[in-house]
Design a protein around this motif. Structure first.
Motif, PDB file in Angstrom:
ATOM      1  N   ARG A 142     -22.437  12.791   1.820  1.00 22.61           N
ATOM      2  CA  ARG A 142     -22.525  12.546   3.262  1.00 22.61           C
ATOM      3  C   ARG A 142     -22.512  11.031   3.467  1.00 22.61           C
ATOM      4  O   ARG A 142     -23.323  10.330   2.859  1.00 22.61           O
ATOM      5  N   GLU A 144     -23.868   8.873   5.194  1.00 24.17           N
ATOM      6  CA  GLU A 144     -25.008   8.677   6.092  1.00 24.17           C
ATOM      7  C   GLU A 144     -24.887   7.336   6.816  1.00 24.17           C
ATOM      8  O   GLU A 144     -24.485   6.339   6.220  1.00 24.17           O
ATOM      9  N   ARG A 153     -32.464   8.781   0.672  1.00 24.63           N
ATOM     10  CA  ARG A 153     -31.349   9.158   1.534  1.00 24.63           C
ATOM     11  C   ARG A 153     -30.095   8.573   0.946  1.00 24.63           C
ATOM     12  O   ARG A 153     -29.763   7.418   1.186  1.00 24.63           O
TER      13      ARG A 153
HETATM   14 MG    MG Z   1     -29.010  14.661   7.445  1.00 24.69          MG
END
Ligand code: MG
Ligand code: ATP
Length: 580
Positions: A142, A144, A153
């Motif tokens: 992803r 992000e 993250r």
């Molecule tokens: Mg998320």
């Protein structure tokens, strides 16, 4: 397993990495578990890889225990599957997109609902085949917006995702409960401190979705929790306890001149000074106009929300309450089109005649009296009574939740905490089955649309969460189940200490323990002790100066206790610690 520091591919660092802000990130890099490659992209070194695999093993064991079966999809996926569900577009910039040599569109999978649905559709056809639950432990991608805190993250990260396929709603509930129990066992075994939070309002069916959040100051999610009972929820899912209806009779509605009262505070002090009302902001009724757009149609509804004046509207709660409708700001030109709405002085008294829907905070109960707009510039109205002077069309959970509000379950004050999402369980329903046309042929020959659940665990994130929750100023402190080894044996000194340390290590390995031995020649005791603290294995055994007197030192990294014990007891004591 026996790891020797003399040959282990490991370099610890004395300094925190410059780009690290949170403790887990600093420590995992300093202790040589991970290394940064690019923003949100990390490599795992030997010790880190062992911890990651330990987490994955626990997850795998608990998924297998509930009868889920492991599969593995590619991370590189063609566009069509995600086109069919609209997510090729919906995912926006978060999706890593690429083209092959022929110019065809591909993506790196951010999550795999589409693929699992398609796989089941390809293999199964009869109602007799169901239910089934499949899972994978796999790398997800992803892009992000803000990759942060190392592996907490990431833009590339490891997730366990599973999907249940059932014939009916009861089956889905069963599959969901099985996952919930499995997640409780997983996070208990991993030694993570967590809360299970309602992620969706009761209106959507109680526990249709829950998140497992690890409380942490550095967390990006806020959640509401009760310290008295185990109630916990995302702000969007908090249900306001409804006060009892007011039955005392109220004075007649009174219109008041209120010039120059642009804020709730100025209004309250004006009406108290001029008219002796003795109210607080909580006695005023603030009305917000929004436009609600229905996706996939041109319809836009004008809606008014009434909340007590001491509270702000929480836009995320409003969005969740109106879902799938999308609220938008009511602009100046919208007011021009609605001359009945006097900006700044709206009161619910006229909304029925204007044909505008009016939803109120649950605290606006029948019989309650309010100071609110009088629908004339410069005027407010007092003693405006719900059920007498206006009739709401329903209630809505849109007002902000504040620390100290009553717990909907037990009434005690709620607190607002920060946390990190480590798992998510979700009753998806038929969204993906509808998109894929996933049916089973029923006993009567008619098709049955399959209903699905989706369930995720952040496997790599769990490593960071453990580091975040369990460390001290000296270093990491792994729970035994995930630690890279059970015991860290340190040999220090110029005599035969390293030799004895290695012998103990070999004996313990033969007895089934996972052992790390610091057998580095010519490295000072201070450096070895610091490394032992930094690496964070649960038991540390020091074979040092005391050896001449036949004693070694046993340390517990979690409690910090140190104890001199006879050399002859060392093996048994370490084994006992490992089995405790
Ligand atoms: Mg998320
Ligand atoms: P978040 O709100 O933290 O972005 P999410 O709602 O996007 O999470 P899901 O799509 O439900 O998360 O993914 C399942 C699990 O995968 C999450 O509970 C989390 O533990 C993990 N996860 C999600 N995004 C990341 C990421 N960028 N890095 C590491 N783990 C992640």
């Amino acid at each position: 397993m026996l790891l020797r520091m003399s040959t282990l591919f490991l370099r610890t660092l004395r300094e925190d990495p410059a780009d690290a802000e949170v403790p887990s990130h600093k420590l995992l890099v300093r202790a040589g578990y991970v290394r940064r490659v690019a923003p949100g992209i990390y490599s795992w070194l030997p010790l880190g890889k062992i911890v990651l695999e330990n987490v994955a093993r626990v997850v795998r064991e608990e998924m297998d225990r509930i009868g889920a079966q492991e599969v593995l999809f590619p991370a590189l996926l063609p566009r069509d599957y995600y086109e069919a569900t609209g997510r090729w577009t919906e995912y926006g910039d978060t999706l890593f997109r690429l083209k092959d040599r022929k110019g065809a569109d591909y993506l790196l999978g951010p999550t795999h609902e589409e693929m699992f649905t398609d796989m089941v559709k390809g293999e199964y056809s009869s109602y007799k085949d169901y239910p089934v639950t499949l899972y994978q432990i796999q790398t997800k991608y992803r892009d992000e917006a803000r990759p942060r805190a190392g592996i907490l993250r990431g833009r590339e990260f490891v997730m366990k995702d599973s999907y249940s396929f059932d014939l009916d709603d009861d089956g889905l509930k069963r599959s969901y409960e099985l996952h919930r129990d499995a997640y409780i066992r997983i996070f208990d075994r991993l030694g993570i401190d967590y809360r299970i939070c309602f992620a969706m309002s009761g209106a959507m069916g109680g526990s249709a979705s829950e998140e497992f959040l690890a409380p942490a100051e550095t967390g990006e999610d806020t959640f509401v929790a009760c310290r008295n009972c185990d109630y916990a929820a995302n702000a969007e899912a908090v249900i306001t306890p409804v006060p009892p209806a007011v039955t005392t009779s109220q004075p007649a509605l009174q219109v008041l001149d209120t010039p120059n009262t642009p804020t709730i505070e100025t209004l309250v002090s004006h009406v108290n000074e001029q008219f002796g009302l003795g109210i607080t902001a909580a006695d005023t009724l603030k009305n917000l106009v929004v436009k609600v757009r229905t996706p996939g149609s041109d319809e836009v509804e004008t809606l008014i929300i009434g909340v007590p004046g001491d509270r702000e509207i929480d836009f995320k709660r409003l969005e969740a309450a109106l879902d799938p409708g999308v609220p938008e700001i009511f602009e100046a030109e919208d007011f021009v089109r609605h001359p009945g709405l006097v900006r700044g002085y709206i009161g619910p008294q006229v909304l029925k005649s204007l044909g505008i829907r009016y939803l109120v905070d649950p605290r606006v109960v029948t019989g309650s009296a309010w100071v609110t707009g009088a629908n004339e510039p410069g005027k407010h109205a007092a003693h405006v009574v719900a059920g007498r002077d206006f009739e709401p069309d329903g209630t809505i959970e849109a007002a902000e939740v504040r620390a100290g509000d009553a717990c909907p379950r037990c009434g005690h004050p709620l607190s607002i905490d920060r946390g990190i999402e480590i798992g998510h369980i979700f009753q998806l329903g038929r969204k993906y089955a509808d998109a894929a046309g996933l049916d089973a042929l029923g006993p009567d020959g008619k098709p049955i649309r399959i209903t699905m659940g989706s369930y995720g665990v952040g496997v790599s994130r769990a490593v960071a969460v453990l580091a975040e929750q369990q460390h001290d100023e000296l270093g990491l402190r792994w729970p035994r189940e995930v630690a890279p080894a059970d015991v860290h044996i340190v040999g220090t000194g110029k005599e035969n200490q390293i030799e004895v340390a290695t012998q103990i290590a070999e004996t313990l390995e033969a007895r089934g323990l996972r052992v790390l031995v610091d057998d580095r020649p010519g490295v000072s005791p201070g450096v070895k002790f610091k490394d032992a603290e930094l690496l964070g294995l649960p038991t540390v055994l020091i074979v040092g100066r005391g050896l001449a007197q036949g004693v070694v030192e046993l340390r517990d990294r979690a409690t910090g206790t140190k104890e001199e014990i006879p050399l002859a007891e060392a093996v048994d004591r370490v084994l006992a610690a490992a089995q405790a």
